[in-house]
Design a protein around this motif. Structure first.
Motif, PDB file in Angstrom:
ATOM      1  N   SER A  40       0.773  -1.156   0.269  1.00  0.00           N
ATOM      2  CA  SER A  40      -0.045  -0.206  -0.358  1.00  0.00           C
ATOM      3  C   SER A  40       0.798   1.554   0.118  1.00  0.00           C
ATOM      4  CB  SER A  40      -0.559  -0.099   0.814  1.00  0.00           C
ATOM      5  OG  SER A  40      -2.109   1.334   1.481  1.00  0.00           O
ATOM      6  N   GLY A  41       0.160   2.781  -0.500  1.00  0.00           N
ATOM      7  CA  GLY A  41       1.447   3.721  -0.124  1.00  0.00           C
ATOM      8  C   GLY A  41       0.631   3.866   1.145  1.00  0.00           C
ATOM      9  N   GLY A  42       1.546   5.573   1.426  1.00  0.00           N
ATOM     10  CA  GLY A  42       0.273   5.749   3.085  1.00  0.00           C
ATOM     11  C   GLY A  42       2.003   6.288   3.839  1.00  0.00           C
ATOM     12  N   SER A  43       1.516   6.875   4.561  1.00  0.00           N
ATOM     13  CA  SER A  43       3.032   6.806   5.670  1.00  0.00           C
ATOM     14  C   SER A  43       2.553   6.121   7.198  1.00  0.00           C
ATOM     15  CB  SER A  43       2.199   8.225   6.744  1.00  0.00           C
ATOM     16  OG  SER A  43       1.059   8.347   7.026  1.00  0.00           O
ATOM     17  N   THR A  44       1.522   5.373   7.009  1.00  0.00           N
ATOM     18  CA  THR A  44       1.215   4.387   7.895  1.00  0.00           C
ATOM     19  C   THR A  44       2.343   2.938   7.277  1.00  0.00           C
ATOM     20  OG1 THR A  44      -0.348   5.268   8.098  1.00  0.00           O
ATOM     21  CG2 THR A  44      -0.164   2.791   9.896  1.00  0.00           C
ATOM     22  N   PRO A  45       1.988   2.424   6.380  1.00  0.00           N
ATOM     23  CA  PRO A  45       2.464   1.091   5.470  1.00  0.00           C
ATOM     24  C   PRO A  45       3.916   1.629   5.697  1.00  0.00           C
ATOM     25  CG  PRO A  45       0.792   1.959   4.378  1.00  0.00           C
ATOM     26  CD  PRO A  45       0.556   2.858   5.366  1.00  0.00           C
ATOM     27  N   ASP A  72      -2.380  -0.416  -5.379  1.00  0.00           N
ATOM     28  CA  ASP A  72      -2.717   0.999  -6.123  1.00  0.00           C
ATOM     29  C   ASP A  72      -0.956   2.056  -5.849  1.00  0.00           C
ATOM     30  OD1 ASP A  72      -2.571   2.582  -2.799  1.00  0.00           O
ATOM     31  OD2 ASP A  72      -3.484   3.635  -4.271  1.00  0.00           O
ATOM     32  N   ARG A  74      -0.684   6.018  -7.776  1.00  0.00           N
ATOM     33  CA  ARG A  74      -0.601   7.315  -7.833  1.00  0.00           C
ATOM     34  C   ARG A  74      -0.110   7.459  -9.763  1.00  0.00           C
ATOM     35  NH1 ARG A  74       1.204  10.245  -2.734  1.00  0.00           N
ATOM     36  NH2 ARG A  74      -0.589   8.851  -1.334  1.00  0.00           N
ATOM     37  N   ASN A  84       3.637   6.026  -4.726  1.00  0.00           N
ATOM     38  CA  ASN A  84       3.656   4.846  -3.899  1.00  0.00           C
ATOM     39  C   ASN A  84       4.534   3.090  -4.054  1.00  0.00           C
ATOM     40  OD1 ASN A  84       1.510   5.943  -2.698  1.00  0.00           O
ATOM     41  ND2 ASN A  84       0.057   4.648  -4.023  1.00  0.00           N
ATOM     42  N   GLY A 141      -4.719   0.825   2.944  1.00  0.00           N
ATOM     43  CA  GLY A 141      -4.254   2.236   4.429  1.00  0.00           C
ATOM     44  C   GLY A 141      -5.871   2.468   4.977  1.00  0.00           C
ATOM     45  N   LEU A 142      -5.988   3.151   5.123  1.00  0.00           N
ATOM     46  CA  LEU A 142      -7.701   4.006   5.063  1.00  0.00           C
ATOM     47  C   LEU A 142      -7.618   5.511   5.243  1.00  0.00           C
ATOM     48  CD1 LEU A 142     -10.607   3.804   6.210  1.00  0.00           C
ATOM     49  CD2 LEU A 142      -9.679   4.288   8.304  1.00  0.00           C
ATOM     50  N   GLY A 143      -7.914   6.129   4.305  1.00  0.00           N
ATOM     51  CA  GLY A 143      -8.542   7.407   4.020  1.00  0.00           C
ATOM     52  C   GLY A 143      -9.057   8.118   5.030  1.00  0.00           C
ATOM     53  N   HIS A 147     -11.647   6.236   2.097  1.00  0.00           N
ATOM     54  CA  HIS A 147     -11.290   4.791   0.703  1.00  0.00           C
ATOM     55  C   HIS A 147      -9.871   4.662   1.125  1.00  0.00           C
ATOM     56  CE1 HIS A 147      -7.378   8.340   0.821  1.00  0.00           C
ATOM     57  NE2 HIS A 147      -6.842   6.919   0.567  1.00  0.00           N
ATOM     58  N   THR A 148     -10.149   3.808   0.399  1.00  0.00           N
ATOM     59  CA  THR A 148      -8.632   2.303   1.005  1.00  0.00           C
ATOM     60  C   THR A 148      -8.592   1.825  -0.598  1.00  0.00           C
ATOM     61  OG1 THR A 148      -7.929  -0.007   2.149  1.00  0.00           O
ATOM     62  CG2 THR A 148     -10.251  -0.106   0.331  1.00  0.00           C
ATOM     63  N   ARG A 177      -5.814   8.040 -10.618  1.00  0.00           N
ATOM     64  CA  ARG A 177      -4.725   6.503  -9.698  1.00  0.00           C
ATOM     65  C   ARG A 177      -4.874   4.451 -10.166  1.00  0.00           C
ATOM     66  NH1 ARG A 177      -4.333   7.419  -5.061  1.00  0.00           N
ATOM     67  NH2 ARG A 177      -3.762   9.390  -3.780  1.00  0.00           N
ATOM     68  N   LYS A 200      -7.923   9.739  11.626  1.00  0.00           N
ATOM     69  CA  LYS A 200      -8.769   8.586  11.106  1.00  0.00           C
ATOM     70  C   LYS A 200      -9.713   7.837  12.014  1.00  0.00           C
ATOM     71  CE  LYS A 200      -5.675   8.532   7.594  1.00  0.00           C
ATOM     72  NZ  LYS A 200      -4.617   7.640   7.722  1.00  0.00           N
TER      73      LYS A 200
END
Ligand code: 6PG
Length: 241
Positions: A40-45, A72, A74, A84, A141-143, A147-148, A177, A200
């Motif tokens: 996944s993308g995102g700062s948590t992963p 996913d 961008r 990502n 992740g969870l937006g 969104h996920t 995306r 979140k």
């Protein structure tokens, strides 16, 4: 049934999720097979990837038998700061003994429609001509909008029409995306959401309480048909549960 794993802070969450990833990988490889992992993308992963990278020498995972995919992307070039792929490569893959041909980037910076068809063809080559591919583990992740992956509320990709991979124009970002379909995600052997931060908390409780097919939150539609669903959450995100 979802399993919720709560952690006191983001670092503990990253360590817990990293251990889970390694354990799932070992289980997948136990019979001699490969471990198919969608990132996944995102700062948590990203924090989780860094922990896995730090532990690389100390784990019993055979990195040569891991195949890296993405849930996913961008639609930007691979060296763009928003990519990502770039994030996962820097935080994780560059630190692992992994050949380039085991890493399957979602490329959609050219024509997103063509990119999605090409990625689906790649999945069919790797998983075989099944009705749906079965990943061993998909990280998500969870937006804040629910969104996920790149399945945003109200967007076309939520209706896959039988496609495994979809281009998805997200109006509020004015950007393309690419995303795995809901059905592909729901076919995985295991899906793990990684969620941290107070921003979140509200959406997390709404997604977990949703429980019905009409939920406006795409993340609420992630319910693996025969696989496991795990939520790794920190105390701030879990405040409303
Ligand atoms: C993306 C992601 C997306 C992300 C969530 C959560 O490409 O943006 O795959 O689904 O995981 O937006 O991101 P954070 O962990 O940064 O909050």
């Amino acid at each position: 049934m979802a399993q919720i794993h709560r952690f006191e802070n983001p670092q503990a969450l990253a360590e817990g999720a990293a251990s889970f990833l390694i354990a799932r990988g070992q289980a997948a490889q136990a019979g001699g097979g490969v471990f198919s992992l969608a990132l996944s993308g995102g700062s948590t992963p990203e924090a989780t990837y860094r922990v896995v990278a730090e532990q690389v020498g100390g784990t019993a995972l055979d990195w040569g038998r891991v195949r890296f995919f993405w849930g996913d992307e961008r639609c930007v070039p691979p060296d763009d700061p928003a990519s990502n792929f770039r994030m996962a490569r820097q935080a994780l893959i560059n630190h692992l003994p992994v050949p380039d041909d085991h890493v399957f980037r979602m490329a959609c910076e050219g024509d997103p429609e063509q990119g999605a068809m090409d990625y689906e063809a790649t999945l069919r080559e790797q998983f075989g001509e099944l009705s749906l591919p079965q990943f061993d583990l998909i990280l998500l992740g969870l937006g804040p909008d629910g969104h996920t992956a790149s399945l945003f509320p109200g967007t076309k990709a939520l209706d896959s029409g039988g496609r495994w991979v979809l281009p998805n124009f997200v109006e509020k970002m004015d950007a393309w995306r690419m995303t795995l379909s809901l059905e592909v995600i729901n076919s995985a052997a295991a899906v793990a959401f990684l969620v941290q931060g107070a921003e979140k908390a509200e959406v997390l409780s709404r997604v977990l309480e949703a429980g019905d097919e009409a939920s406006p939150y795409p993340a609420a539609h992630i319910r693996p048909a025969s696989g496991e669903l795990h939520w790794f959450v920190d105390a701030a995100a879990a405040a409303g549960l």
